[in-house]
Design a protein around this motif. Structure first.
Motif, PDB file in Angstrom:
ATOM      1  N   VAL A  34      -9.541 -22.140 -12.901  1.00  0.00           N
ATOM      2  CA  VAL A  34      -9.611 -23.475 -12.177  1.00  0.00           C
ATOM      3  C   VAL A  34      -8.331 -24.095 -12.119  1.00  0.00           C
ATOM      4  O   VAL A  34      -8.060 -24.627 -11.208  1.00  0.00           O
ATOM      5  CB  VAL A  34     -10.754 -24.352 -13.181  1.00  0.00           C
ATOM      6  CG1 VAL A  34     -10.692 -25.955 -12.597  1.00  0.00           C
ATOM      7  CG2 VAL A  34     -12.161 -23.632 -12.808  1.00  0.00           C
ATOM      8  N   ARG A  36      -5.316 -22.561 -12.150  1.00  0.00           N
ATOM      9  CA  ARG A  36      -4.643 -22.130 -10.723  1.00  0.00           C
ATOM     10  C   ARG A  36      -5.004 -22.381  -9.491  1.00  0.00           C
ATOM     11  O   ARG A  36      -4.151 -22.575  -8.580  1.00  0.00           O
ATOM     12  CB  ARG A  36      -4.658 -20.567 -11.178  1.00  0.00           C
ATOM     13  CG  ARG A  36      -3.972 -19.890 -12.212  1.00  0.00           C
ATOM     14  CD  ARG A  36      -4.006 -18.346 -11.878  1.00  0.00           C
ATOM     15  NE  ARG A  36      -5.236 -17.481 -11.759  1.00  0.00           N
ATOM     16  CZ  ARG A  36      -5.974 -17.103 -12.746  1.00  0.00           C
ATOM     17  NH1 ARG A  36      -5.599 -17.339 -13.999  1.00  0.00           N
ATOM     18  NH2 ARG A  36      -7.105 -16.759 -12.570  1.00  0.00           N
ATOM     19  N   ARG A  37      -6.424 -22.753  -9.402  1.00  0.00           N
ATOM     20  CA  ARG A  37      -6.990 -23.262  -8.264  1.00  0.00           C
ATOM     21  C   ARG A  37      -6.210 -24.574  -7.771  1.00  0.00           C
ATOM     22  O   ARG A  37      -5.942 -24.911  -6.664  1.00  0.00           O
ATOM     23  CB  ARG A  37      -8.743 -23.280  -8.252  1.00  0.00           C
ATOM     24  CG  ARG A  37      -9.036 -24.171  -7.053  1.00  0.00           C
ATOM     25  CD  ARG A  37      -8.863 -23.195  -5.841  1.00  0.00           C
ATOM     26  NE  ARG A  37      -9.410 -24.443  -5.080  1.00  0.00           N
ATOM     27  CZ  ARG A  37      -9.645 -23.806  -3.411  1.00  0.00           C
ATOM     28  NH1 ARG A  37      -9.675 -22.594  -3.341  1.00  0.00           N
ATOM     29  NH2 ARG A  37     -10.189 -24.563  -2.589  1.00  0.00           N
ATOM     30  N   ALA A  40      -2.998 -24.305  -6.736  1.00  0.00           N
ATOM     31  CA  ALA A  40      -3.013 -23.708  -5.286  1.00  0.00           C
ATOM     32  C   ALA A  40      -3.216 -24.728  -4.355  1.00  0.00           C
ATOM     33  O   ALA A  40      -2.550 -24.815  -3.102  1.00  0.00           O
ATOM     34  CB  ALA A  40      -4.144 -22.636  -5.132  1.00  0.00           C
ATOM     35  N   ASP A  41      -3.926 -25.709  -4.787  1.00  0.00           N
ATOM     36  CA  ASP A  41      -4.382 -26.899  -3.866  1.00  0.00           C
ATOM     37  C   ASP A  41      -3.138 -27.751  -3.606  1.00  0.00           C
ATOM     38  O   ASP A  41      -2.704 -28.332  -2.330  1.00  0.00           O
ATOM     39  CB  ASP A  41      -5.396 -27.921  -4.196  1.00  0.00           C
ATOM     40  CG  ASP A  41      -6.711 -27.275  -4.212  1.00  0.00           C
ATOM     41  OD1 ASP A  41      -6.773 -26.174  -3.418  1.00  0.00           O
ATOM     42  OD2 ASP A  41      -7.580 -27.791  -4.857  1.00  0.00           O
ATOM     43  N   VAL A  47      -3.142 -20.500  -0.605  1.00  0.00           N
ATOM     44  CA  VAL A  47      -4.515 -20.982  -0.606  1.00  0.00           C
ATOM     45  C   VAL A  47      -5.357 -19.623  -0.559  1.00  0.00           C
ATOM     46  O   VAL A  47      -6.308 -19.351  -1.436  1.00  0.00           O
ATOM     47  CB  VAL A  47      -4.918 -22.034   0.175  1.00  0.00           C
ATOM     48  CG1 VAL A  47      -6.619 -22.078   0.224  1.00  0.00           C
ATOM     49  CG2 VAL A  47      -4.182 -23.349  -0.099  1.00  0.00           C
ATOM     50  N   GLU A  50      -5.063 -17.435  -3.694  1.00  0.00           N
ATOM     51  CA  GLU A  50      -5.334 -18.132  -4.897  1.00  0.00           C
ATOM     52  C   GLU A  50      -7.125 -17.774  -4.704  1.00  0.00           C
ATOM     53  O   GLU A  50      -7.700 -17.459  -5.782  1.00  0.00           O
ATOM     54  CB  GLU A  50      -5.071 -19.341  -4.612  1.00  0.00           C
ATOM     55  CG  GLU A  50      -5.131 -20.083  -6.110  1.00  0.00           C
ATOM     56  CD  GLU A  50      -4.336 -19.332  -7.222  1.00  0.00           C
ATOM     57  OE1 GLU A  50      -4.923 -19.498  -8.212  1.00  0.00           O
ATOM     58  OE2 GLU A  50      -3.422 -18.865  -6.881  1.00  0.00           O
ATOM     59  N   ARG A  51      -7.629 -18.139  -3.394  1.00  0.00           N
ATOM     60  CA  ARG A  51      -9.188 -17.690  -3.241  1.00  0.00           C
ATOM     61  C   ARG A  51      -9.453 -16.204  -3.518  1.00  0.00           C
ATOM     62  O   ARG A  51     -10.427 -16.195  -4.326  1.00  0.00           O
ATOM     63  CB  ARG A  51      -9.429 -17.863  -1.642  1.00  0.00           C
ATOM     64  CG  ARG A  51      -9.609 -19.535  -1.647  1.00  0.00           C
ATOM     65  CD  ARG A  51     -10.286 -19.659   0.123  1.00  0.00           C
ATOM     66  NE  ARG A  51     -10.111 -21.187  -0.052  1.00  0.00           N
ATOM     67  CZ  ARG A  51      -9.886 -21.924   1.242  1.00  0.00           C
ATOM     68  NH1 ARG A  51      -9.919 -20.963   2.344  1.00  0.00           N
ATOM     69  NH2 ARG A  51     -10.013 -23.041   1.493  1.00  0.00           N
ATOM     70  N   MET A  54      -9.461 -16.078  -7.442  1.00  0.00           N
ATOM     71  CA  MET A  54     -10.594 -16.771  -7.873  1.00  0.00           C
ATOM     72  C   MET A  54     -11.882 -16.054  -7.690  1.00  0.00           C
ATOM     73  O   MET A  54     -12.598 -15.830  -8.675  1.00  0.00           O
ATOM     74  CB  MET A  54     -10.789 -18.333  -7.290  1.00  0.00           C
ATOM     75  CG  MET A  54      -9.635 -19.185  -7.940  1.00  0.00           C
ATOM     76  SD  MET A  54      -9.787 -20.639  -7.389  1.00  0.00           S
ATOM     77  CE  MET A  54     -11.449 -21.219  -8.341  1.00  0.00           C
TER      78      MET A  54
END
Length: 108
Positions: A34, A36-37, A40-41, A47, A50-51, A54
């Motif tokens: 989370v 890292r997410r 990434a935003d 992105v 990162e997806r 995840m």
């Protein structure tokens, strides 16, 4: 995520504690994903990468949670079996202790 204070320091001594420790580690990995997410935003170029990370983390964590849940179910079943055996042993000991000292033991 911090470990619950009620768990022993040596997870090998208690299989349920071991399962909880593994679950705690999986939740820690989820929290890292989370984080890292959220990073990434802030950087839209990464992105998609990162997806993908995840999604891999989620699949790995789901598998770890399933394994921990299955292990916990095994431990609970073993605990129930041991509890029943212990109750039978206690009943047998109480039966022997309840007999007067001069009476012969009943045949099993």
């Amino acid at each position: 995520m911090s470990s619950p204070a009620s768990l022993p320091d040596d997870p090998a001594a208690d299989p349920a504690a071991d399962a909880f420790h593994r679950l705690d580690a999986a939740l820690g990995a989820l929290e890292a994903a989370v984080a890292r997410r959220l990073e990434a935003d802030a950087d839209p170029d990464d992105v998609e990468a990162e997806r993908a990370i995840m999604a891999e983390d989620r699949a790995r964590l789901a598998a770890a949670l399933d394994a921990a849940s299955a292990r916990l179910a095994e431990v609970e079943a073993a605990t129930d079996a041991v509890g029943r055996r212990l109750e039978r042993a206690i009943d047998a000991v109480e039966g022997v202790l309840a007999q007067p000292a001069g009476d012969p033991a009943p045949a099993a």
